[in-house]
Scaffold this active site. Structure first.
Site, PDB file in Angstrom:
ATOM      1  N   HIS A 179       0.856  -1.188   0.000  1.00  0.00           N
ATOM      2  CA  HIS A 179       0.000   0.000   0.000  1.00  0.00           C
ATOM      3  C   HIS A 179       0.889   1.233   0.000  1.00  0.00           C
ATOM      4  CE1 HIS A 179      -3.489  -2.556   1.670  1.00  0.00           C
ATOM      5  NE2 HIS A 179      -3.608  -2.391   0.366  1.00  0.00           N
ATOM      6  N   GLU A 182       1.655   3.812   2.974  1.00  0.00           N
ATOM      7  CA  GLU A 182       2.143   3.322   4.265  1.00  0.00           C
ATOM      8  C   GLU A 182       3.668   3.398   4.284  1.00  0.00           C
ATOM      9  OE1 GLU A 182       0.139  -0.494   4.564  1.00  0.00           O
ATOM     10  OE2 GLU A 182      -1.801   0.466   4.261  1.00  0.00           O
ATOM     11  N   ARG A 237      -3.087   4.683  -2.341  1.00  0.00           N
ATOM     12  CA  ARG A 237      -2.968   3.349  -1.744  1.00  0.00           C
ATOM     13  C   ARG A 237      -2.663   2.269  -2.786  1.00  0.00           C
ATOM     14  NH1 ARG A 237      -5.791  -0.110   2.345  1.00  0.00           N
ATOM     15  NH2 ARG A 237      -6.771  -1.845   1.292  1.00  0.00           N
ATOM     16  N   HIS A 308       2.400  -3.699   7.052  1.00  0.00           N
ATOM     17  CA  HIS A 308       1.464  -2.608   6.770  1.00  0.00           C
ATOM     18  C   HIS A 308       1.415  -1.634   7.940  1.00  0.00           C
ATOM     19  CE1 HIS A 308      -0.945  -4.327   3.287  1.00  0.00           C
ATOM     20  NE2 HIS A 308      -0.164  -5.347   3.619  1.00  0.00           N
ATOM     21  N   GLU A 383       0.422  -4.948  11.253  1.00  0.00           N
ATOM     22  CA  GLU A 383       0.039  -3.533  11.140  1.00  0.00           C
ATOM     23  C   GLU A 383       0.814  -2.790  12.204  1.00  0.00           C
ATOM     24  OE1 GLU A 383      -2.141  -2.092   9.055  1.00  0.00           O
ATOM     25  OE2 GLU A 383      -3.442  -3.690   8.310  1.00  0.00           O
TER      26      GLU A 383
HETATM   27 ZN   LIG Z   1      -2.003  -1.649   4.156  1.00  0.00          ZN
END
Ligand SMILES: [Zn+2]
Ligand SMILES: *[C@@H]1O[C@H](CO)[C@@H](O)[C@H](O)[C@H]1NC(C)=O
Ligand SMILES: *[C@@H]1O[C@H](CO)[C@@H](O)[C@H](O)[C@H]1NC(C)=O
Ligand SMILES: *[C@@H]1O[C@H](CO)[C@@H](O)[C@H](O)[C@H]1NC(C)=O
Length: 420
Positions: A179, A182, A237, A308, A383
């Site tokens: 993404h 990020e 993104r 992420h 994450e």
């Molecule tokens: Zn992501």
């Protein structure tokens, strides 16, 4: 009417028809936090409707346990607030002016030509750094181009590890930056590379325990676009699949395991657009082909990491269903081993659980494919920082702290795999 006026008018009508999804400036855009989804009747479904059908840009997935953060450009604030109020949602303003935060970040971020972890660097700097690292330590590291992006950028994987006689070492694969916005993710994957290659004397143990394959930036076209000055670019993104009205496919919805399942959109203008078919994109295809080929060559894949931001969660399959995989307990034990090493570094807390248990479905992710294809037992999406104060615009001053703690998790995981 002059021809150019007619053309402009025509383009204007086209843009209106397409709903103007990306022609916003970040200036005046807000991030709202919905806090009472569990108390709203069909609250989760209503948020999913906003995401999948109305193309709002969700910074965190709709979910019942934690808050849900939603980015709203100025021209949609009234629409958003009306929907919230009409449906009984309670919300706060998490980031009052995204544009202001981006300007602050730009002022602090000093770029290239040398790689460092006090700033978010450009793709060319990252490529040179990875190539140089491998060249100067060819006894433990090698670089391979695994494919090209839509805009013809090379995608590179670095393999790091010391050969051990008569042993098939467990192998780890890691994708970063799938993404685009990020930014912390490529900063972390390059930090891991730097530790293993340029500080290798500290990691003799780890380098003989596992082989690590790192794809530092899985979506370089998108990443470079976020560094451009185009309106709305910092919050990009998807990849950069060209399209007249709404470019880009969400690569993390494009993998071929239950492709097109819940938490994906068939609408090109959505941030979670799944593409025209599974593996329609060269970037996701390159990852699949590399993993398949290495498996045939005898690589002993064990753990897949998708890096992420943001949420501070260690998420394991499934992401397409609320059901758990049969070996769910093993996956959680694995995640706990990582988090147990991470948290003591700076006290940063992470939740461990399945994607759907902690958030909500999002099919077609690299993590589900890694598990579902049978190549990897331990698959996870990590994450990283933060929990929404800065969201994707994590200040560069936090890179090293974030990298240090997640690095401890990866080291613990290598040990776990070796002892298994
Ligand atoms: Zn992501
Ligand atoms: C490794 O395998 C080779 C060939 O099978 C054998 O000759 C050698 O002794 C083995 N080395 C160790 C350390 O087991
Ligand atoms: C090298 O690794 C050791 C052990 O983790 C660490 O203490 C040290 O800070 C690292 N050096 C650099 C320059 O990152
Ligand atoms: C963005 O704008 C700044 C200031 O005008 C300029 O220095 C920079 O080169 C631009 N970046 C790109 C990618 O065009």
């Amino acid at each position: 009417m002059k021809l150019s006026t007619a053309v402009l008018l025509f383009l204007g009508i086209l843009a209106l028809v397409a709903g103007l999804p990306h022609t916003y400036d970040e200036k005046g855009s807000k991030v709202f936090r919905v806090v009472n989804t569990a108390q709203v009747e069909n609250g989760l479904e209503k948020l999913q409707h906003l995401q999948v059908n109305e193309n709002f840009d969700f910074w965190t997935r709709p979910n019942l346990k934690a808050a849900t953060d939603i980015f709203v450009p100025p021209h949609r604030i009234e629409e958003f607030e009306t929907y919230m109020k009409d449906n009984g949602f309670t919300y706060t303003v998490m980031i009052p002016d995204v544009g202001k935060l981006i300007l602050q970040e730009k002022a602090l971020n000093k770029q290239g030509p040398d790689m460092d972890w006090d700033n978010y660097q450009r793709y060319e700097t990252i490529l040179n750094f990875v190539d140089q690292s491998a060249l100067s330590h060819s006894e433990i590291a090698s670089v391979e181009e695994i494919g090209r992006t839509i805009e013809n950028r090379p995608m590179i994987v670095i393999k790091i590890g010391t050969p051990v006689a008569n042993k098939t070492k467990p192998a780890i694969f890691m994708d970063g930056g799938i993404h685009a916005r990020e930014w912390i993710s490529p900063a972390l994957t390059t930090y891991f590379i730097n530790q293993l290659v340029n500080n290798f004397t500290s990691y003799d143990d780890m380098l003989s325990q596992v082989d690590i394959y790192i794809l530092p930036v899985a979506n370089p076209d998108g990443y470079e676009y976020t560094h451009s000055n185009a309106s709305g670019a910092r919050m990009w993104r998807k990849n950069r699949r060209p399209d007249v009205s709404c470019p880009g496919v969400d690569l993390n919805r494009n993998f071929g395991y239950v492709w097109g399942g819940p938490g994906t959109s068939p609408n090109k203008c959505s941030e979670i657009y799944k593409g025209t078919q599974a593996f329609s994109e060269p970037e996701s295809t390159a990852i699949r082909n590399f993993i398949q080929r290495k498996s045939i060559e005898g690589v002993n894949w064990r753990a897949y990491f998708a890096i992420h931001s943001y949420a501070q969660m260690w998420l394991v399959p499934w992401g397409w269903t609320y059901d758990f995989p049969q070996d769910y307990e093993d996956l959680v034990r694995f995640g706990n081993a990582g988090v147990a090493a991470l948290t003591p570094v700076h006290g940063t807390r992470y939740d461990v659980g399945s994607v759907t248990e902690l958030l909500s479905p999002g099919a077609g992710g690299s993590d589900d494919w890694a598990k579902g294809s049978g190549f990897f037992k331990y698959s996870q999406t990590v994450e990283v920082r933060d929990t929404g104060e800065y969201g994707f615009i994590l200040p560069p001053s936090q890179i090293k702290d974030c990298a240090l703690e997640t690095w401890e998790a990866i080291r613990a995981i290598a040990k776990f795999l070796d002892e298994e």
